[in-house]
Design a protein around this motif. Structure first.
Motif, mmCIF file in Angstrom:
data_model
loop_
_atom_site.group_PDB
_atom_site.id
_atom_site.type_symbol
_atom_site.label_atom_id
_atom_site.label_comp_id
_atom_site.label_asym_id
_atom_site.label_seq_id
_atom_site.Cartn_x
_atom_site.Cartn_y
_atom_site.Cartn_z
ATOM 1 N N LEU A 103 7.365 -22.938 36.409
ATOM 2 C CA LEU A 103 6.394 -21.890 36.673
ATOM 3 C C LEU A 103 5.376 -21.882 35.548
ATOM 4 C CD1 LEU A 103 8.797 -18.987 37.728
ATOM 5 C CD2 LEU A 103 7.427 -20.426 39.246
ATOM 6 N N SER A 104 4.121 -21.728 35.883
ATOM 7 C CA SER A 104 3.064 -21.763 34.871
ATOM 8 C C SER A 104 2.541 -20.370 34.604
ATOM 9 C CB SER A 104 1.918 -22.665 35.330
ATOM 10 O OG SER A 104 1.345 -22.155 36.509
ATOM 11 N N GLY A 105 1.815 -20.250 33.487
ATOM 12 C CA GLY A 105 1.101 -19.015 33.201
ATOM 13 C C GLY A 105 1.886 -18.019 32.391
ATOM 14 N N LEU B 198 -4.276 -25.171 32.143
ATOM 15 C CA LEU B 198 -4.842 -25.546 33.430
ATOM 16 C C LEU B 198 -4.342 -24.595 34.507
ATOM 17 C CD1 LEU B 198 -4.385 -29.424 33.259
ATOM 18 C CD2 LEU B 198 -6.313 -28.056 32.484
ATOM 19 N N ARG B 199 -5.212 -24.262 35.451
ATOM 20 C CA ARG B 199 -4.860 -23.355 36.526
ATOM 21 C C ARG B 199 -4.410 -24.077 37.794
ATOM 22 N NH1 ARG B 199 -3.001 -18.452 35.538
ATOM 23 N NH2 ARG B 199 -4.522 -16.938 34.780
ATOM 24 N N GLY B 200 -4.206 -25.383 37.736
ATOM 25 C CA GLY B 200 -3.680 -26.108 38.884
ATOM 26 C C GLY B 200 -4.705 -26.843 39.701
ATOM 27 N N CYS B 201 -5.981 -26.407 39.664
ATOM 28 C CA CYS B 201 -7.033 -27.066 40.414
ATOM 29 C C CYS B 201 -8.241 -27.298 39.516
ATOM 30 C CB CYS B 201 -7.456 -26.244 41.631
ATOM 31 S SG CYS B 201 -6.207 -26.118 42.941
ATOM 32 N N VAL B 202 -9.118 -28.179 39.938
ATOM 33 C CA VAL B 202 -10.387 -28.403 39.262
ATOM 34 C C VAL B 202 -11.508 -27.990 40.203
ATOM 35 C CG1 VAL B 202 -9.481 -30.280 37.850
ATOM 36 C CG2 VAL B 202 -10.562 -30.812 40.043
ATOM 37 N N TRP C 13 -19.702 -15.237 34.592
ATOM 38 C CA TRP C 13 -18.352 -14.723 34.749
ATOM 39 C C TRP C 13 -17.531 -15.683 35.593
ATOM 40 C CZ3 TRP C 13 -16.800 -13.958 39.790
ATOM 41 C CH2 TRP C 13 -17.815 -13.934 40.730
ATOM 42 N N SER C 14 -16.226 -15.522 35.535
ATOM 43 C CA SER C 14 -15.344 -16.340 36.370
ATOM 44 C C SER C 14 -14.038 -15.594 36.587
ATOM 45 C CB SER C 14 -15.065 -17.696 35.717
ATOM 46 O OG SER C 14 -14.331 -17.539 34.517
ATOM 47 N N THR C 15 -13.395 -15.883 37.693
ATOM 48 C CA THR C 15 -12.099 -15.300 38.003
ATOM 49 C C THR C 15 -11.251 -16.332 38.728
ATOM 50 O OG1 THR C 15 -10.988 -13.443 39.087
ATOM 51 C CG2 THR C 15 -12.884 -14.370 40.223
ATOM 52 N N SER C 16 -9.942 -16.223 38.600
ATOM 53 C CA SER C 16 -9.046 -17.166 39.274
ATOM 54 C C SER C 16 -7.728 -16.479 39.584
ATOM 55 C CB SER C 16 -8.794 -18.403 38.397
ATOM 56 O OG SER C 16 -8.095 -18.052 37.211
#
Length: 572
Positions: free
Chosen positions: A163-165, A413-417, A502-505
């Motif tokens: 599990l990440s994060g 890394l959040r898993g995607c690019v 700004w950015s959100t994920s």
């Protein structure tokens, strides 16, 4: 492999692309609508689409290079919401670089970051390396070199679930490193098209002194490291050259050597292919051949009392003197029928069905770019490997032009690019790090778009792994275990004028297994960040994130953290 070694490899990938000479357009092997057919596999679909995108790069003209090194100072606060209530503070010093190159014969995207975390009070110091790089360069006309690398972190249980994060500095952290590279060659001999490629990969899961087990207990079922090799060769003629149909022959080789008990996957196949042009946009490919697939391993080392010996890293030690024994052995006829539809350079679809690994096999790919600002990608896969080989395959499928999506607080890394070109996510390959070899089936889909000043993307998928081991070996408990991973990752970012943005994920993973004493695991989180340029090269950032994980185990509490960051970055 230590973090500094991964940084060196990433730098090597970057240097190769920047210094390489010019030559012909890059190509790789696979289903090709202009040739005799292809590898009769979903992997072939993917590399053919990648080759087509590279051919498109050749229309861009001159080479464009962008390299932005930076240093960053951040102050971070993390509050543990469950099961405790600790509040930890640390200062984060980072150095990194973002780079991209695109041109007639070269393409590269890379983002590399190293963080030194200095804890205040009870917070412990830590080091984090994260990054991903992917690209190719043309060495000579028809000869290209492609390479990629990945460094990321995850929270891994002794059952292999990942599990990440939400990782607090100094807490239990598993480092995952992977890199690969190799040449690809394409030429013509009269009317015959010749193609070949070779990729060599290395993957390591590293968490020193983390998997400590009590005397008499089983070792942690955690992958250590592996070396994978994949080679393809193909020769054929196009339809209407020597016959109304295209004719071809090809062969492929895949081998992965896993350090855990010297496990080995070996897959050899040869095939003959016929391509039937149905219309200007549709072709049907039939393949008939022979395959030989083996999975083998050695026995565990035992002490004088006959008990398995566990090393300091928590894994079983291998008895190098023991003979190699087969856990899976399939050989015989393989066949495949594929349909390919390519109505325009922006749309391609392929689907295939046949017999492989001694049973039914199917797969396919879809790539659709309705315009220059959006794209949809779908891949259905079916293969045999261990964790390292699967991660190398996924890394190789990334596009050559992307921006990395990271956690604004931890830098992970959040898993995607972020890209509007090709498959964009790694999440499906990272859900489980069990040591045993597995048969993997699943799908991965991603959609990305740019609307005005907004960039948005979403990826989702499913990965099912059926593990393979000898019933009379120390790995017997893994044989027949099935892990399933449902995953989702999404991002949205925008600009607020010329000086701010700004950015959100968000992300989520659901891991389930039929292994005894292993329940479901879930990981999820979200982040939001805002930046403003204070000067030409100086940027201020504010960010918040929340991460959580839960396990279907009454003895393990849910884990939730909330974090906030304020920092400054200076770009050179």
């Amino acid at each position: 492999m230590k973090p500094v070694h991964v940084l060196s490899c990433l730098a090597g990938v970057l240097g190769a692309a920047l210094l390489a000479p010019s030559g012909g357009a890059a190509q790789t092997i696979g289903y090709d609508a202009t040739a005799a057919g292809g590898g009769a596999s979903a992997e072939g679909d993917a590399v053919s689409d990648k080759a087509s995108r590279r051919s498109g790069n050749g229309k861009k003209g001159g080479r464009r290079l962008e390299v932005t090194p930076y240093i960053e100072v951040d102050q971070v606060v993390t509050a543990e919401l469950s099961p405790g209530n600790d509040v930890l503070t640390w200062t984060q010093l980072s150095v990194g670089a973002d780079a991209s190159i695109s041109g007639r014969n070269n393409a590269l995207s890379a983002s590399v970051r190293y963080q030194k975390q200095i804890g205040w009070g009870k917070a412990r110091d830590g080091d984090i390396i994260s990054g991903v790089a992917r690209g190719y360069t043309t060495l000579l006309p028809g000869l290209t070199l492609e390479a990629g690398a990945l460094a990321t972190q995850s929270r891994v249980g002794n059952d292999g679930s990942a599990l990440s994060g939400g990782l607090v500095p100094g807490s239990s952290r598993t480092n995952i490193y992977s890199l690969y590279g190799g040449p690809s060659y394409q030429t013509r001999a009269g009317d015959i098209d010749l193609k070949a490629n070779y990729l060599l990969g290395y993957t390591q899961v590293e968490q020193p002194n983390a998997y400590v087990v009590a005397p008499g207990s089983d070792a942690a079922d955690i992958f250590d490291h592996s070396v994978s090799q994949m080679a393809n060769v193909e020769a054929g003629v196009k339809p209407h050259v020597v016959a109304p149909v295209g004719l071809g022959v090809g062969g492929s080789f895949y081998q992965e050597d896993v350090s855990n008990l010297d496990q080995r996957v070996r897959d050899l196949q040869g095939r003959a292919m016929v391509t039937v042009p149905v219309s200007r946009t549709v072709q049907v490919v039939g393949a008939l051949g022979y395959e030989d697939v083996e999975v083998s391993s050695r026995d565990v080392q035992r002490d004088a009392a006959g008990n398995p010996v566990i090393g300091s890293n928590g894994r079983y030690k291998t008895d190098k003197s023991a003979p190699r024994e087969l856990a899976y052995d399939v050989s015989g006829l393989l066949w495949d029928a594929a349909v390919m539809w390519r109505p325009s350079p922006r749309t391609s679809l392929s689907a295939h069905f046949g017999r492989r690994y001694g049973g039914t096999a199917y797969g396919g790919t879809l790539a659709w770019a309705p315009n220059d600002r959006s794209s949809l990608s779908l891949a259905v896969y079916n293969n045999l490997s261990a964790f390292g080989g699967q991660l190398n395959r996924t890394l190789d499928s990334l596009p050559d032009d992307f921006t990395v999506v990271t956690d604004p607080v931890t830098g992970d890394l959040r898993g995607c690019v972020s890209s509007i070109d090709g498959s964009n996510c790694l999440s499906g390959a990272l859900g489980s790090v069990r040591s045993a070899v597995f048969r993997s089936r699943g799908f991965a889909a991603s959609y990305a778009t740019r609307i005005g000043r907004l960039d948005a993307g979403i990826g989702l998928g499913y990965d099912r792994r059926s593990y393979i081991a000898r019933e009379d070996s120390i790995l017997a408990a893994a044989n027949g275990v099935v892990d399933e991973n449902w995953w989702l990752s999404a991002y949205l970012s925008g600009r607020l004028g010329r000086e701010a943005g700004w950015s959100t994920s968000v992300y989520a993973n659901l891991l389930s297994s039929n292994a005894p004493l292993t329940g479901d695991s879930m990981g999820y989180g979200a982040s939001l960040s805002y930046y403003r340029m204070l000067a030409r090269r100086l940027r201020a950032t504010l960010a918040v994130s929340i991460d959580g994980s839960s396990r279907d185990d009454a003895l393990i509490d849910d884990y939730w953290t909330a974090s906030a960051l304020a920092g400054l970055r200076y770009s050179f």
